[in-house]
Design an enzyme around this catalytic site. Sequence first.
Site, PDB file in Angstrom:
ATOM      1  N   CYS A   9       1.043  -1.031   0.313  1.00 23.89           N
ATOM      2  CA  CYS A   9       0.285   0.158  -0.325  1.00 23.89           C
ATOM      3  C   CYS A   9       0.738   0.967  -0.241  1.00 23.89           C
ATOM      4  O   CYS A   9      -0.026   2.195  -0.267  1.00 23.89           O
ATOM      5  CB  CYS A   9      -0.771   0.019   1.182  1.00 23.89           C
ATOM      6  SG  CYS A   9      -1.770  -1.604   1.446  1.00 23.89           S
TER       7      CYS A   9
HETATM    8  O1  KQY Z   1      -4.008   1.011   1.394  1.00 26.59           O
HETATM    9  C1  KQY Z   1      -4.560   0.890   2.132  1.00 26.59           C
HETATM   10  N1  KQY Z   1      -4.330  -0.154   3.029  1.00 26.59           N
HETATM   11  C2  KQY Z   1      -4.478   2.414   2.634  1.00 26.59           C
HETATM   12  C3  KQY Z   1      -5.250   2.647   4.120  1.00 26.59           C
HETATM   13  C4  KQY Z   1      -5.972   3.403   4.317  1.00 26.59           C
HETATM   14  C5  KQY Z   1      -5.280   3.987   5.402  1.00 26.59           C
HETATM   15  C6  KQY Z   1      -6.165   5.256   6.249  1.00 26.59           C
HETATM   16  N2  KQY Z   1      -5.804   5.151   7.587  1.00 26.59           N
END
Ligand code: KQY
Length: 365
Positions: free
Chosen positions: A356
């Site tokens: 991510c």
């Molecule tokens: O791709 C992802 N797991 C991003 C998550 C965003 C989290 C913001 N608190």
Amino acid sequence: MSRLLTTTPAADGFRMPGEFEPHSGCWLVWPERPDNWRWGAKPAQAAYTEVATAIARSEPVTMAVSDVQFEHARTVLPPEVRVVEISTDDAWIRDMGPTFVVDGKGGRRGVDWRFNAWGGLLGGLYFPWDRDDRAAAKVLEVEGADRYRAPIVLEGGSIHVDGEGTVIATEECLLNPNRNPELSREEIERTLHEYLGTEKMVWLSRGVFDDETDGHVDNLACFAEPGKVLLTWTEDEGDPQYEISADAARRLEAATDARGRSFEVVRLPSPGPIEIAADEAAGVDAVEGTLPRRPGDRLAASYVNFFLATNTIVFPLLDERHDDEAAEILRTTFPTREVVGVAAREILLGGGNIHCITQQVPGER
Ligand code: KQY
């Protein structure tokens, strides 16, 4: 400079390569917001530094950093990591950064998806998100890559491609009314094919249990190569993840890809279950409109959320009971790559993991 294009990648002969294809680099964004990262993001910054350092052993790394944190990031990051100033709302470049596409003749462009912080005002994770939405164009300017502005809301972590015409995603995320409520499943598929250069979509049902992204596929499953998918897996039938993973395996094993191949599904053990500890929750600033961090809440932990660098796999160390087994499966699956584990609980506490927070820039094949 980066020009704004009015055509589509597919019409211009471009496709998104598989992550397992060679890269010319990787981008990350420096974490700092105290309502998502505990203790002013200092532990998360240490984890991001380790991830950037591990990836830099394989390919050039760029860290996008705000003006406020620029000098600090430059000081603590190793010299081989390039640091550039770009304003963002948080640090998830997989989701708000560009998706790069290539034409096989040396051409490289970027898709700039609309971004609404994982659901906008219907369960999105923070407000506002306008700096995030403008960041992909800035990355493309630095990369000197022309830009397609896609007409749909989409995060890069909600899709995976095999580079040979197949895209996988979850219904939980892409068909969620908080992304593109005006579009049908068929219209979403068609748009993805136009912007990713794909032809076949394989729909999985749900992502990892309690994933705040509404079930991003990059936490559940990914392509190791065309025809081979890694899937997060638990043998515990009492765990809500069991039926989610079992259903994904059934769908994958019943499907064929764009080239007519069946999928081999490689199961990676799930870490945990992992929950937020009281002292971890206490370090996060409470701010209205941002997802609260409460002690005892389950985190969406998964070893599938790794970065597939050109010569290295950088995967999250999450649970001593399963880390070694996950590393061994990754070594067997990627025999030509070095498998490097990075302690990643701090990234998990922010709501995602190594995949991510990274975005690859494709290189030459
Ligand atoms: O791709 C992802 N797991 C991003 C998550 C965003 C989290 C913001 N608190």
